[in-house]
Scaffold this motif. Structure first.
Motif, mmCIF file in Angstrom:
data_model
loop_
_atom_site.group_PDB
_atom_site.id
_atom_site.type_symbol
_atom_site.label_atom_id
_atom_site.label_comp_id
_atom_site.label_asym_id
_atom_site.label_seq_id
_atom_site.Cartn_x
_atom_site.Cartn_y
_atom_site.Cartn_z
ATOM 1 N N GLN A 239 -27.222 17.235 -45.338
ATOM 2 C CA GLN A 239 -25.938 17.272 -44.636
ATOM 3 C C GLN A 239 -26.168 17.123 -43.134
ATOM 4 O O GLN A 239 -26.968 17.858 -42.544
ATOM 5 C CB GLN A 239 -25.191 18.574 -44.928
ATOM 6 C CG GLN A 239 -24.773 18.705 -46.385
ATOM 7 C CD GLN A 239 -24.034 19.993 -46.657
ATOM 8 O OE1 GLN A 239 -23.895 20.840 -45.789
ATOM 9 N NE2 GLN A 239 -23.547 20.146 -47.885
ATOM 10 N N LEU A 240 -25.461 16.162 -42.544
ATOM 11 C CA LEU A 240 -25.580 15.851 -41.118
ATOM 12 C C LEU A 240 -24.250 16.119 -40.435
ATOM 13 O O LEU A 240 -23.194 15.703 -40.927
ATOM 14 C CB LEU A 240 -25.971 14.384 -40.931
ATOM 15 C CG LEU A 240 -25.958 13.836 -39.499
ATOM 16 C CD1 LEU A 240 -27.096 14.444 -38.679
ATOM 17 C CD2 LEU A 240 -26.078 12.309 -39.519
ATOM 18 N N PHE A 241 -24.291 16.788 -39.287
ATOM 19 C CA PHE A 241 -23.090 17.080 -38.508
ATOM 20 C C PHE A 241 -23.211 16.405 -37.146
ATOM 21 O O PHE A 241 -24.232 16.545 -36.462
ATOM 22 C CB PHE A 241 -22.897 18.591 -38.356
ATOM 23 C CG PHE A 241 -22.664 19.283 -39.668
ATOM 24 C CD1 PHE A 241 -21.386 19.480 -40.148
ATOM 25 C CD2 PHE A 241 -23.740 19.704 -40.447
ATOM 26 C CE1 PHE A 241 -21.178 20.098 -41.374
ATOM 27 C CE2 PHE A 241 -23.544 20.319 -41.669
ATOM 28 C CZ PHE A 241 -22.246 20.519 -42.135
ATOM 29 N N VAL A 242 -22.167 15.671 -36.754
ATOM 30 C CA VAL A 242 -22.186 14.865 -35.542
ATOM 31 C C VAL A 242 -20.973 15.202 -34.687
ATOM 32 O O VAL A 242 -19.838 15.194 -35.173
ATOM 33 C CB VAL A 242 -22.166 13.353 -35.878
ATOM 34 C CG1 VAL A 242 -22.153 12.510 -34.616
ATOM 35 C CG2 VAL A 242 -23.369 12.991 -36.751
ATOM 36 N N SER A 243 -21.203 15.494 -33.396
ATOM 37 C CA SER A 243 -20.087 15.728 -32.480
ATOM 38 C C SER A 243 -19.617 14.393 -31.909
ATOM 39 O O SER A 243 -20.420 13.500 -31.637
ATOM 40 C CB SER A 243 -20.510 16.656 -31.343
ATOM 41 O OG SER A 243 -21.537 16.073 -30.560
ATOM 42 N N ASN A 244 -18.304 14.255 -31.751
ATOM 43 C CA ASN A 244 -17.696 13.031 -31.229
ATOM 44 C C ASN A 244 -17.048 13.353 -29.888
ATOM 45 O O ASN A 244 -16.156 14.196 -29.813
ATOM 46 C CB ASN A 244 -16.661 12.495 -32.213
ATOM 47 C CG ASN A 244 -17.252 12.296 -33.602
ATOM 48 O OD1 ASN A 244 -18.141 11.486 -33.806
ATOM 49 N ND2 ASN A 244 -16.768 13.078 -34.569
ATOM 50 N N ALA A 245 -17.486 12.652 -28.832
ATOM 51 C CA ALA A 245 -17.184 13.103 -27.475
ATOM 52 C C ALA A 245 -16.184 12.259 -26.700
ATOM 53 O O ALA A 245 -15.774 12.657 -25.617
ATOM 54 C CB ALA A 245 -18.489 13.164 -26.671
ATOM 55 N N HIS A 246 -15.775 11.097 -27.206
ATOM 56 C CA HIS A 246 -15.027 10.162 -26.368
ATOM 57 C C HIS A 246 -13.577 9.931 -26.794
ATOM 58 O O HIS A 246 -12.994 8.902 -26.487
ATOM 59 C CB HIS A 246 -15.753 8.816 -26.320
ATOM 60 C CG HIS A 246 -16.984 8.843 -25.482
ATOM 61 N ND1 HIS A 246 -17.803 7.754 -25.329
ATOM 62 C CD2 HIS A 246 -17.553 9.836 -24.748
ATOM 63 C CE1 HIS A 246 -18.827 8.073 -24.546
ATOM 64 N NE2 HIS A 246 -18.691 9.328 -24.191
ATOM 65 N N ASP A 247 -12.986 10.869 -27.514
ATOM 66 C CA ASP A 247 -11.586 10.712 -27.933
ATOM 67 C C ASP A 247 -10.604 11.264 -26.909
ATOM 68 O O ASP A 247 -9.412 11.345 -27.174
ATOM 69 C CB ASP A 247 -11.350 11.372 -29.288
ATOM 70 C CG ASP A 247 -11.702 10.434 -30.437
ATOM 71 O OD1 ASP A 247 -11.752 9.219 -30.199
ATOM 72 O OD2 ASP A 247 -11.933 10.916 -31.549
ATOM 73 N N GLY A 250 -9.546 17.454 -24.917
ATOM 74 C CA GLY A 250 -8.946 18.248 -25.978
ATOM 75 C C GLY A 250 -8.986 17.608 -27.346
ATOM 76 O O GLY A 250 -8.421 18.152 -28.299
ATOM 77 N N ALA A 251 -9.630 16.445 -27.457
ATOM 78 C CA ALA A 251 -9.629 15.725 -28.736
ATOM 79 C C ALA A 251 -11.032 15.549 -29.307
ATOM 80 O O ALA A 251 -11.263 14.664 -30.117
ATOM 81 C CB ALA A 251 -8.961 14.364 -28.565
ATOM 82 N N GLY A 252 -11.964 16.373 -28.872
ATOM 83 C CA GLY A 252 -13.296 16.323 -29.450
ATOM 84 C C GLY A 252 -13.272 16.720 -30.914
ATOM 85 O O GLY A 252 -12.364 17.410 -31.371
#
Length: 265
Positions: A239-247, A250-252
């Protein structure tokens, strides 16, 4: 990376002031480990080291910051994992984005560091390092020479490039992190990409010779824009967890992936 260092330096200064008035409290809290920060210093790069006490407080290790041999940029850099420790705890490997190099530092028993080796990163602007056993992979993010490339780290702390291990990336890929999963059999890299996207995640099977084989379908479209800092679940490395930073503010978000045996996400 640079922002983190500046905050760390301010925190260290504050801690030194606290020590002047609460030394007895800190003295009662034994050292339970160490914390290291890649300073990304303009010109000669350095690594800052701190004793981590049982109560969670940090104090600078004597002699910190330590010479990293290469050069930093001195400006904020999109990077996660710019410094990594070997599984046996003997060495640190740090990216030197200002000189296109990678440094190896020996961890002494008291946590202080000694420079052992500096090698070309085989690309431009290295920003992230991953280690599995003696295998080291570096993510280079500079336009014109962006890639993932592999090295072997010997018992003496010296890096040797693995012939044929370099996997080239597009100029706009902007890899942010590279990391091992599945006991070192899988390597994943996040492509932050342009601010407006698209963004991707690379996934590879790692061969016994240290070279990479792209998973079927790799690179995989990211679930959101700007995949960045990532981690495999410690109790289940499929299981891999990835943070998304460019939305946007307040929309991470965080995306979760299942990783198959052939490294497919």
């Amino acid at each position: 990376m640079h922002r983190i260092v500046r905050l760390g330096a301010l925190g260290a200064a504050a801690a030194s002031l606290i020590l002047g008035t609460a030394s007895s409290a800190l003295a009662a809290s034994p050292t339970s480990g160490h914390v290291y920060v890649n300073d990304n210093t303009a010109g000669r790069n350095s690594v800052s080291g701190f004793d981590r006490h049982a109560d969670g407080s940090l104090t600078p290790i004597a002699g910190s910051p330590f010479d990293a041999g290469g050069a930093g940029l001195g400006t904020p850099t999109g990077s996660a994992g710019a410094i990594a420790r070997t599984p046996d705890g003997r060495y640190l490997v740090a990216a030197d984005p200002g000189s296109d190099e990678v440094s190896v530092l020996k961890v002494r028993p008291n946590g202080s560091l000694r420079l052992v080796d500096v090698q070309p990163s085989n690309g431009s602007t290295p920003v992230s390092v991953a280690i599995s056993g003696s295998l080291v992979y570096v993510a280079n993010t500079g336009a014109g020479d962006s890639n993932y490339t592999g090295f072997r780290l010997n018992a003496g702390g010296h890096l040797r490039a693995i012939p044929g291990s370099t996997f080239p990336l597009p100029d706009d890929a902007l890899p942010g992190q590279v990391l091992f999963g599945a006991g070192g059999h899988v390597l994943v890299g996040t492509r932050v990409g342009p601010a407006a996207g698209p963004s991707f995640i690379d996934s590879f099977v790692v061969g016994a010779d240290g070279r990479l084989t792209a998973a079927p379908g790799s690179p995989f479209p990211a679930q959101r824009i700007g995949p960045f800092g990532s981690a495999f679940r410690p109790t289940n490395t499929s299981q891999l967890f990835v943070s998304n930073a460019h939305d946007g503010p307040g929309a991470g978000s965080v995306s979760a992936y299942e990783v198959a045996g052939d490294a497919t996400l």
